[in-house]
Write a protein that holds these residues in place. Sequence first.
Motif, PDB file in Angstrom:
ATOM      1  N   MET A   1     -15.525  33.539  -2.714  1.00  0.00           N
ATOM      2  CA  MET A   1     -14.855  32.459  -2.219  1.00  0.00           C
ATOM      3  C   MET A   1     -12.960  32.363  -2.921  1.00  0.00           C
ATOM      4  O   MET A   1     -13.228  32.240  -4.214  1.00  0.00           O
ATOM      5  N   LYS A   2     -12.204  32.430  -2.176  1.00  0.00           N
ATOM      6  CA  LYS A   2     -10.887  32.413  -2.723  1.00  0.00           C
ATOM      7  C   LYS A   2     -10.578  30.785  -3.285  1.00  0.00           C
ATOM      8  O   LYS A   2     -10.992  30.039  -2.617  1.00  0.00           O
ATOM      9  N   LYS A   3     -10.026  30.817  -4.624  1.00  0.00           N
ATOM     10  CA  LYS A   3      -9.692  29.461  -5.012  1.00  0.00           C
ATOM     11  C   LYS A   3      -8.228  29.140  -5.250  1.00  0.00           C
ATOM     12  O   LYS A   3      -7.420  29.909  -5.571  1.00  0.00           O
ATOM     13  N   VAL A   4      -7.838  28.190  -4.596  1.00  0.00           N
ATOM     14  CA  VAL A   4      -6.489  27.605  -4.579  1.00  0.00           C
ATOM     15  C   VAL A   4      -6.166  26.435  -5.312  1.00  0.00           C
ATOM     16  O   VAL A   4      -6.984  25.370  -5.100  1.00  0.00           O
ATOM     17  N   LEU A   5      -5.022  26.292  -5.894  1.00  0.00           N
ATOM     18  CA  LEU A   5      -4.568  25.281  -6.753  1.00  0.00           C
ATOM     19  C   LEU A   5      -3.557  24.545  -6.056  1.00  0.00           C
ATOM     20  O   LEU A   5      -2.815  25.316  -5.609  1.00  0.00           O
ATOM     21  N   VAL A   6      -3.649  23.224  -5.809  1.00  0.00           N
ATOM     22  CA  VAL A   6      -2.525  22.488  -4.941  1.00  0.00           C
ATOM     23  C   VAL A   6      -1.990  21.680  -6.069  1.00  0.00           C
ATOM     24  O   VAL A   6      -2.727  20.645  -6.702  1.00  0.00           O
ATOM     25  N   ILE A   7      -0.696  21.824  -6.235  1.00  0.00           N
ATOM     26  CA  ILE A   7      -0.006  20.908  -7.269  1.00  0.00           C
ATOM     27  C   ILE A   7       0.961  20.145  -6.578  1.00  0.00           C
ATOM     28  O   ILE A   7       1.935  20.646  -5.781  1.00  0.00           O
ATOM     29  N   ASN A   8       0.947  18.955  -6.994  1.00  0.00           N
ATOM     30  CA  ASN A   8       1.935  17.923  -6.343  1.00  0.00           C
ATOM     31  C   ASN A   8       2.871  17.271  -7.671  1.00  0.00           C
ATOM     32  O   ASN A   8       2.163  16.940  -8.476  1.00  0.00           O
ATOM     33  N   GLY A   9       4.093  17.301  -7.475  1.00  0.00           N
ATOM     34  CA  GLY A   9       5.069  16.949  -8.493  1.00  0.00           C
ATOM     35  C   GLY A   9       5.289  15.364  -8.289  1.00  0.00           C
ATOM     36  O   GLY A   9       4.748  14.532  -7.980  1.00  0.00           O
ATOM     37  N   PRO A  10       6.408  14.855  -9.202  1.00  0.00           N
ATOM     38  CA  PRO A  10       6.942  13.552  -9.450  1.00  0.00           C
ATOM     39  C   PRO A  10       6.695  12.469  -8.061  1.00  0.00           C
ATOM     40  O   PRO A  10       7.337  13.227  -6.832  1.00  0.00           O
ATOM     41  N   ASN A  11       6.302  11.542  -8.154  1.00  0.00           N
ATOM     42  CA  ASN A  11       6.434  10.202  -7.206  1.00  0.00           C
ATOM     43  C   ASN A  11       5.505  10.750  -6.036  1.00  0.00           C
ATOM     44  O   ASN A  11       5.564   9.652  -5.002  1.00  0.00           O
ATOM     45  N   LEU A  12       4.911  11.728  -5.886  1.00  0.00           N
ATOM     46  CA  LEU A  12       3.962  12.001  -4.705  1.00  0.00           C
ATOM     47  C   LEU A  12       2.765  11.403  -4.744  1.00  0.00           C
ATOM     48  O   LEU A  12       1.935  11.256  -3.794  1.00  0.00           O
ATOM     49  N   ASN A  13       2.419  10.745  -5.912  1.00  0.00           N
ATOM     50  CA  ASN A  13       1.315   9.902  -6.123  1.00  0.00           C
ATOM     51  C   ASN A  13       1.561   8.317  -5.479  1.00  0.00           C
ATOM     52  O   ASN A  13       0.790   7.724  -5.083  1.00  0.00           O
ATOM     53  N   LEU A  14       2.979   8.292  -5.013  1.00  0.00           N
ATOM     54  CA  LEU A  14       3.323   6.900  -4.357  1.00  0.00           C
ATOM     55  C   LEU A  14       3.672   7.117  -3.042  1.00  0.00           C
ATOM     56  O   LEU A  14       4.191   6.194  -2.132  1.00  0.00           O
ATOM     57  N   LEU A  15       2.886   8.360  -2.506  1.00  0.00           N
ATOM     58  CA  LEU A  15       2.969   8.304  -0.963  1.00  0.00           C
ATOM     59  C   LEU A  15       2.275   7.149  -0.135  1.00  0.00           C
ATOM     60  O   LEU A  15       1.618   6.640  -0.830  1.00  0.00           O
ATOM     61  N   GLY A  16       3.133   6.773   0.995  1.00  0.00           N
ATOM     62  CA  GLY A  16       2.540   5.644   1.482  1.00  0.00           C
ATOM     63  C   GLY A  16       3.483   4.300   1.232  1.00  0.00           C
ATOM     64  O   GLY A  16       3.908   3.643   2.251  1.00  0.00           O
ATOM     65  N   LEU A  17       3.842   4.392  -0.246  1.00  0.00           N
ATOM     66  CA  LEU A  17       4.631   3.267  -0.658  1.00  0.00           C
ATOM     67  C   LEU A  17       6.195   3.718  -0.620  1.00  0.00           C
ATOM     68  O   LEU A  17       7.030   3.030  -0.286  1.00  0.00           O
ATOM     69  N   ARG A  18       6.294   5.049  -0.956  1.00  0.00           N
ATOM     70  CA  ARG A  18       7.640   5.483  -1.142  1.00  0.00           C
ATOM     71  C   ARG A  18       8.171   5.965   0.308  1.00  0.00           C
ATOM     72  O   ARG A  18       7.891   6.901   0.858  1.00  0.00           O
TER      73      ARG A  18
ATOM     74  N   LEU B   1     -11.338  26.309   6.116  1.00  0.00           N
ATOM     75  CA  LEU B   1     -10.981  27.818   5.866  1.00  0.00           C
ATOM     76  C   LEU B   1     -11.843  28.590   4.884  1.00  0.00           C
ATOM     77  O   LEU B   1     -11.533  29.835   4.773  1.00  0.00           O
ATOM     78  N   GLY B   2     -12.700  27.997   4.541  1.00  0.00           N
ATOM     79  CA  GLY B   2     -13.529  28.577   3.615  1.00  0.00           C
ATOM     80  C   GLY B   2     -12.848  28.763   2.179  1.00  0.00           C
ATOM     81  O   GLY B   2     -13.225  29.813   1.474  1.00  0.00           O
ATOM     82  N   LEU B   3     -12.102  27.945   1.694  1.00  0.00           N
ATOM     83  CA  LEU B   3     -11.403  27.979   0.438  1.00  0.00           C
ATOM     84  C   LEU B   3     -12.002  26.962  -0.390  1.00  0.00           C
ATOM     85  O   LEU B   3     -12.268  25.956  -0.164  1.00  0.00           O
ATOM     86  N   GLU B   4     -12.025  27.364  -1.830  1.00  0.00           N
ATOM     87  CA  GLU B   4     -12.375  26.232  -2.898  1.00  0.00           C
ATOM     88  C   GLU B   4     -11.122  25.858  -3.097  1.00  0.00           C
ATOM     89  O   GLU B   4     -10.090  26.790  -3.457  1.00  0.00           O
ATOM     90  N   VAL B   5     -10.979  24.437  -3.520  1.00  0.00           N
ATOM     91  CA  VAL B   5      -9.796  23.931  -3.728  1.00  0.00           C
ATOM     92  C   VAL B   5      -9.471  23.032  -4.633  1.00  0.00           C
ATOM     93  O   VAL B   5     -10.720  22.312  -4.951  1.00  0.00           O
ATOM     94  N   GLU B   6      -8.684  23.052  -5.707  1.00  0.00           N
ATOM     95  CA  GLU B   6      -8.414  21.984  -6.679  1.00  0.00           C
ATOM     96  C   GLU B   6      -7.127  21.389  -6.677  1.00  0.00           C
ATOM     97  O   GLU B   6      -6.061  22.116  -6.295  1.00  0.00           O
ATOM     98  N   CYS B   7      -7.086  20.022  -6.743  1.00  0.00           N
ATOM     99  CA  CYS B   7      -5.699  19.397  -6.660  1.00  0.00           C
ATOM    100  C   CYS B   7      -5.152  18.865  -8.063  1.00  0.00           C
ATOM    101  O   CYS B   7      -6.049  18.255  -8.898  1.00  0.00           O
ATOM    102  N   PHE B   8      -3.907  18.844  -8.251  1.00  0.00           N
ATOM    103  CA  PHE B   8      -3.401  18.315  -9.423  1.00  0.00           C
ATOM    104  C   PHE B   8      -2.114  17.716  -9.173  1.00  0.00           C
ATOM    105  O   PHE B   8      -1.222  18.017  -8.252  1.00  0.00           O
ATOM    106  N   GLN B   9      -1.907  16.446  -9.848  1.00  0.00           N
ATOM    107  CA  GLN B   9      -0.528  15.628  -9.538  1.00  0.00           C
ATOM    108  C   GLN B   9      -0.078  15.326 -10.868  1.00  0.00           C
ATOM    109  O   GLN B   9      -0.522  14.745 -11.786  1.00  0.00           O
ATOM    110  N   SER B  10       1.145  15.426 -11.084  1.00  0.00           N
ATOM    111  CA  SER B  10       1.566  15.048 -12.362  1.00  0.00           C
ATOM    112  C   SER B  10       3.477  14.609 -12.108  1.00  0.00           C
ATOM    113  O   SER B  10       3.935  15.108 -11.251  1.00  0.00           O
ATOM    114  N   ASN B  11       3.673  13.410 -12.908  1.00  0.00           N
ATOM    115  CA  ASN B  11       5.160  13.521 -12.798  1.00  0.00           C
ATOM    116  C   ASN B  11       5.953  13.762 -13.994  1.00  0.00           C
ATOM    117  O   ASN B  11       7.084  13.367 -14.125  1.00  0.00           O
ATOM    118  N   HIS B  12       5.191  14.612 -14.580  1.00  0.00           N
ATOM    119  CA  HIS B  12       5.806  15.395 -15.871  1.00  0.00           C
ATOM    120  C   HIS B  12       5.848  16.945 -15.665  1.00  0.00           C
ATOM    121  O   HIS B  12       5.082  17.531 -15.442  1.00  0.00           O
TER     122      HIS B  12
END
Length: 143
Positions: free
Chosen positions: A1-18, A42-53
Amino acid sequence: MKKVLVINGPNLNLLGLREPAIYGSRDYNSLLAFIKESAAGLGLEVECFQSNHEGAIVDCIQQAYGVFDGIVINPAAYTHTSVAILDALKAVAIPTVEVHISDVDSREEFRQRSYVSLYASKVIKGHGFDGYKEALEYLATAK
Ligand code: DQA
């Protein structure tokens, strides 16, 4: 199974408010749920990461080497400034799709330059949360 990493950068942790008129009213947890559901379909393995740094994002990309088959990244404001994130992506050479929730092309001029686009195989702008699903679809079918 393909492994996909999803990275979100700064301020995306404030979605909804922002700036909901630009980024919508759904929060970061709903984005995570949407990404996980899309990946499972889609049959993908996924990991998510978010950082402001910036450095934490560089570390995360470096650690993806040999572990992940694809990266989906919304570098947020670092899109427009970060040579370090571009260099990290080039170093690990993992197929990457760049995603922006908003249509950066129709916003301020400073948002129209992307360093990450110099490496990304595909760039999706202005499709909201669906852009992440389209990115996963692209990586699922890419060789
Ligand atoms: C963004 C667009 C960037 O210009 C901005 O700095 C963000 C989010 C988007 O998803 O539309 O933080 O990457």
